[in-house]
Design a protein around this motif. Structure first.
Motif, PDB file in Angstrom:
ATOM      1  N   UNK A 102       5.053   8.698  17.349  1.00 48.88           N
ATOM      2  CA  UNK A 102       3.913   8.037  16.695  1.00 48.88           C
ATOM      3  C   UNK A 102       3.281   8.969  15.658  1.00 48.88           C
ATOM      4  N   UNK A 103       3.177  10.242  16.017  1.00 47.68           N
ATOM      5  CA  UNK A 103       2.620  11.198  15.049  1.00 47.68           C
ATOM      6  C   UNK A 103       3.508  11.318  13.814  1.00 47.68           C
ATOM      7  N   UNK A 104       4.815  11.354  14.004  1.00 48.33           N
ATOM      8  CA  UNK A 104       5.732  11.446  12.866  1.00 48.33           C
ATOM      9  C   UNK A 104       5.585  10.226  11.948  1.00 48.33           C
ATOM     10  N   UNK A 108       7.330  15.654   6.907  1.00 51.29           N
ATOM     11  CA  UNK A 108       7.627  15.079   5.590  1.00 51.29           C
ATOM     12  C   UNK A 108       8.927  15.626   5.020  1.00 51.29           C
ATOM     13  N   UNK A 109       9.165  16.933   5.178  1.00 49.72           N
ATOM     14  CA  UNK A 109      10.388  17.540   4.627  1.00 49.72           C
ATOM     15  C   UNK A 109      11.627  16.989   5.327  1.00 49.72           C
ATOM     16  N   UNK A 110      11.551  16.821   6.654  1.00 53.47           N
ATOM     17  CA  UNK A 110      12.692  16.278   7.396  1.00 53.47           C
ATOM     18  C   UNK A 110      12.973  14.839   7.004  1.00 53.47           C
ATOM     19  N   UNK A 111      11.900  14.055   6.789  1.00 55.46           N
ATOM     20  CA  UNK A 111      12.091  12.650   6.407  1.00 55.46           C
ATOM     21  C   UNK A 111      12.705  12.538   5.020  1.00 55.46           C
ATOM     22  N   UNK A 112      12.279  13.378   4.103  1.00 56.57           N
ATOM     23  CA  UNK A 112      12.810  13.299   2.743  1.00 56.57           C
ATOM     24  C   UNK A 112      14.281  13.699   2.688  1.00 56.57           C
ATOM     25  N   UNK A 113      14.684  14.614   3.555  1.00 54.88           N
ATOM     26  CA  UNK A 113      16.080  15.089   3.509  1.00 54.88           C
ATOM     27  C   UNK A 113      17.018  14.228   4.352  1.00 54.88           C
ATOM     28  N   UNK A 114      16.571  13.797   5.522  1.00 56.24           N
ATOM     29  CA  UNK A 114      17.468  13.063   6.411  1.00 56.24           C
ATOM     30  C   UNK A 114      17.016  11.691   6.803  1.00 56.24           C
ATOM     31  N   UNK A 115      15.919  11.186   6.204  1.00 50.83           N
ATOM     32  CA  UNK A 115      15.354   9.872   6.520  1.00 50.83           C
ATOM     33  C   UNK A 115      15.012   9.783   8.006  1.00 50.83           C
ATOM     34  N   UNK A 116      14.903   8.546   8.509  1.00 48.64           N
ATOM     35  CA  UNK A 116      14.418   8.382   9.882  1.00 48.64           C
ATOM     36  C   UNK A 116      15.396   8.906  10.932  1.00 48.64           C
ATOM     37  N   UNK A 117      16.701   8.957  10.614  1.00 49.80           N
ATOM     38  CA  UNK A 117      17.658   9.455  11.590  1.00 49.80           C
ATOM     39  C   UNK A 117      17.416  10.904  11.953  1.00 49.80           C
ATOM     40  N   UNK A 118      16.906  11.684  11.021  1.00 51.18           N
ATOM     41  CA  UNK A 118      16.649  13.100  11.277  1.00 51.18           C
ATOM     42  C   UNK A 118      15.257  13.327  11.828  1.00 51.18           C
ATOM     43  N   UNK A 119      14.261  12.548  11.353  1.00 49.09           N
ATOM     44  CA  UNK A 119      12.888  12.820  11.767  1.00 49.09           C
ATOM     45  C   UNK A 119      12.650  12.433  13.224  1.00 49.09           C
ATOM     46  N   UNK A 172       0.806  -1.215   0.000  1.00 48.50           N
ATOM     47  CA  UNK A 172       0.000   0.000   0.000  1.00 48.50           C
ATOM     48  C   UNK A 172       0.846   1.275   0.000  1.00 48.50           C
ATOM     49  N   UNK A 173       1.949   1.276   0.752  1.00 51.19           N
ATOM     50  CA  UNK A 173       2.750   2.500   0.869  1.00 51.19           C
ATOM     51  C   UNK A 173       4.070   2.404   0.128  1.00 51.19           C
ATOM     52  N   UNK A 174       4.398   1.216  -0.392  1.00 47.10           N
ATOM     53  CA  UNK A 174       5.676   1.053  -1.074  1.00 47.10           C
ATOM     54  C   UNK A 174       6.722   0.469  -0.150  1.00 47.10           C
ATOM     55  N   UNK A 175       7.654  -0.231  -0.727  1.00 48.29           N
ATOM     56  CA  UNK A 175       8.724  -0.875   0.051  1.00 48.29           C
ATOM     57  C   UNK A 175       9.940   0.051   0.076  1.00 48.29           C
ATOM     58  N   UNK A 176      10.252   0.597   1.263  1.00 50.70           N
ATOM     59  CA  UNK A 176      11.432   1.441   1.419  1.00 50.70           C
ATOM     60  C   UNK A 176      12.158   1.022   2.692  1.00 50.70           C
ATOM     61  N   UNK A 177      13.456   1.298   2.834  1.00 48.56           N
ATOM     62  CA  UNK A 177      14.264   0.724   3.924  1.00 48.56           C
ATOM     63  C   UNK A 177      13.793   1.092   5.326  1.00 48.56           C
ATOM     64  N   UNK A 178      13.183   2.256   5.494  1.00 50.86           N
ATOM     65  CA  UNK A 178      12.869   2.739   6.835  1.00 50.86           C
ATOM     66  C   UNK A 178      11.494   2.322   7.329  1.00 50.86           C
TER      67      UNK A 178
END
Length: 571
Positions: free
Chosen positions: A222-224, A255-266, A200-206
């Motif tokens: 949880x909200x993030x 969303x912007x933080x996740x796209x730039x730094x993935x889960x480590x930043x968000x 449903x959401x796509x397969x991505x590493x995080x």
């Protein structure tokens, strides 16, 4: 009355059993707070109660209304006044200030068949949406004029293929919003498998990390996670923000933080740059105080404590609480440690003796053997104290005064290359026992070319008689060849260099501490078995002493000037 009984029961179940708040139900369903409270008061929907038949504004005009109704009864249907016409006449002629609904409610019970097709059309049109009202008027224009009563009007529309219904058309936006809420709620409740979610959401590493934070993280985590997964599922920002109760600006930041730094930043914790324990000036002041004695500030102590440090910092204009001081000192590696008393050697030839032993060990050949020799004891055989795993409320007790069951001294030698221990029991510590040890080693290692005997500077280890016996042995084999013996004494006061002390410490902790041997022979049997097992282990797994130690030796059994093999608690 309220028509959706299933939704009524579902809302009662969510609030009364699952503990969901009324505010959340109102936000998700769009039902008013007043209606939700009615649902909690009644297990099933209640029918609407009829309006009060008291007409305070219509009261002075009821006589006129009844008069017009009586006149209508004598007129043909096409000439009768409608309820709307009656309402407008009393409004204009008699200054009636009430509503049209109150006139209609008053007239209907006393004249149920009163009215015309246009009156019924008016009541029906206000309950229909625009498109269906237009269709209604089109069909009505084709009707036969004799259709007058509401019952006949309804029959007319049924015959024309139009079933009259006041149920509003389903709101597709509301349905899509509810479906999105159901999907997010199912995801939180772990009703969606990982494989289905990947589709449903796509397969991505995080995705695994996002799910872990969604199920076990803080509320902000949880909200993030839900914001990111909902966005990838294709949900609108309005829907996700309404479900989570967050602002759109916050949603876009996630969303912007996740796209730039993935889960480590968000999921990174926000660090306050103005923290006092990161202030370099405060750090320098704290360490400057730690390097000064407390007496410089009138404190009668030899070491600093946190309370005094905080007070002096406050007085010097750099206030810092105890927690800040603890974080600064801990980050710099400061710990509260007790000074340890170590054994030291005062031998003037310490460096030369140590260098000779190192030279021997570095060039030790396969036909040579180096022995570390010492005695353990004397010690009495009786109940011994020690550390042991105890049950709650259980306290092992060892009497202070006990009758000894015997006394022994263990004389032993550790061969460093093979990690083998040779031992016997002695009655005393003297030169005779050292000569005996030399002869036992000469006989046991007769296949070697040379033996090195190393011991501490005890008087019986460096006696003239022992040196003379070594010289006699070496002189006796000069002509015919044989095993040479050479002594390599340790510096005086350097028991910490004697490797066999580590073996004695391990043996004491394994079979002497917590022991209660009944006889001397029983204690000797345990010691013999310990050394036999240890020797067998290193025969099967050959290793030089110092790489792998048997049992629980206190120090690595290797020759090092940094060792402290002697355990002061071994007795």
């Amino acid at each position: 009355m309220y028509r959706d009984v299933a939704q009524w029961s579902s809302i009662r179940n969510q609030i009364l059993r699952k503990g969901i708040s009324i505010r959340r139900v109102v936000r998700e369903t769009g039902i008013s707070r007043k209606t939700v409270r009615k649902m909690l008061d009644h297990p099933l929907p209640q029918p609407y109660r009829p309006r009060s038949r008291r007409y305070p504004k219509l009261g002075p005009h009821t006589a006129s209304v009844r008069r017009m109704l009586q006149e209508n009864a004598t007129l043909p249907p096409s000439a009768r006044l409608s309820i709307k016409a009656i309402y407008e006449r009393i409004r204009d002629e008699e200054n009636f200030g009430g509503s049209y609904g109150s006139v209609k409610d008053y007239v209907r019970p006393i004249a149920p068949d009163f009215g015309c097709i246009w009156e019924y059309t008016y009541d029906l049109l206000v309950s229909l949406e625009k498109k269906r009202a237009i269709d209604f008027l089109f069909l009505l224009s084709r009707a036969d004029p004799p259709v007058i009563s509401p019952a006949r009007t309804e029959q007319f529309f049924r015959d024309a293929g139009r079933v009259i219904s006041v149920t509003p058309k389903p709101d597709r936006r509301a349905q899509a919003r509810q479906a999105a809420f159901d999907w997010m709620r199912a995801l939180i409740q772990k009703k969606i498998s990982l494989d289905a979610l990947r589709r449903e959401v796509g397969d991505f590493p995080d995705i695994a990390i996002l799910l872990d934070r969604l199920y076990s993280g803080r509320l902000s985590d949880r909200n993030r996670s839900m914001a990111i997964l909902g966005s990838r599922h294709g949900l609108s920002s309005d829907t996700v923000c309404s479900f989570l109760g967050i602002d759109k600006k916050t949603y876009r930041k996630y969303l912007r933080t996740f796209e730039t730094g993935r889960q480590g930043a968000v999921f990174a914790r926000k660090i306050n740059t103005a923290r006092k324990f990161d202030n370099e000036a405060v750090k320098q002041t704290v360490f400057g105080l730690l390097h000064e004695p407390p007496s410089n500030y009138g404190i009668n102590r030899t070491t600093w404590i946190m309370r005094d440090l905080s007070r002096v910092l406050r007085e010097t204009g750099r206030p810092a609480c105890r927690e800040v001081i603890c974080k600064i000192t801990k980050a710099a590696g400061y710990r509260w440690r007790k000074a340890r008393i170590v054994l030291t050697s005062r031998d003037p030839n310490y460096t030369e003796k140590l260098g000779r032993i190192r030279s021997i060990l570095s060039g030790l050949g396969p036909d040579e053997a180096f022995f570390s020799i010492d005695e353990f004891g004397p010690f009495a055989v009786k109940m011994k104290p020690g550390r042991a795993l105890s049950a709650p409320g259980e306290q092992r007790v060892v009497p202070q005064w006990q009758k000894s069951r015997g006394c022994m001294i263990i004389t032993a030698a550790l061969e460093l290359s093979g990690n083998q221990v040779t031992h016997f029991y002695s009655a005393k510590k003297n030169t005779v026992e050292m000569i005996r040890m030399m002869e036992v080693l000469v006989e046991k290692y007769h296949d070697r070319r040379k033996l090195y005997l190393s011991w501490d500077a005890a008087s019986w280890h460096i006696s003239k008689r022992l040196c003379q016996r070594v010289e006699e042995h070496n002189a006796s084999i000069l002509g015919g060849g044989g095993l040479m013996v050479e002594s390599a004494p340790l510096p005086s006061g350097a028991q910490f260099l004697n490797v066999i002390e580590s073996i004695f410490s391990g043996m004491a902790r394994s079979i002497i501490h917590n022991s209660d041997y009944k006889t001397l022979d029983e204690a000797k049997a345990a010691i013999d078995r310990y050394f036999a097992d240890r020797n067998a282990h290193f025969l099967q797994h050959p290793k030089r002493a110092g790489k792998k130690i048997w049992g629980k030796e206190r120090e690595s059994a290797e020759f090092s000037e940094a060792n402290n093999c002697k355990d002061p608690r071994y007795r």
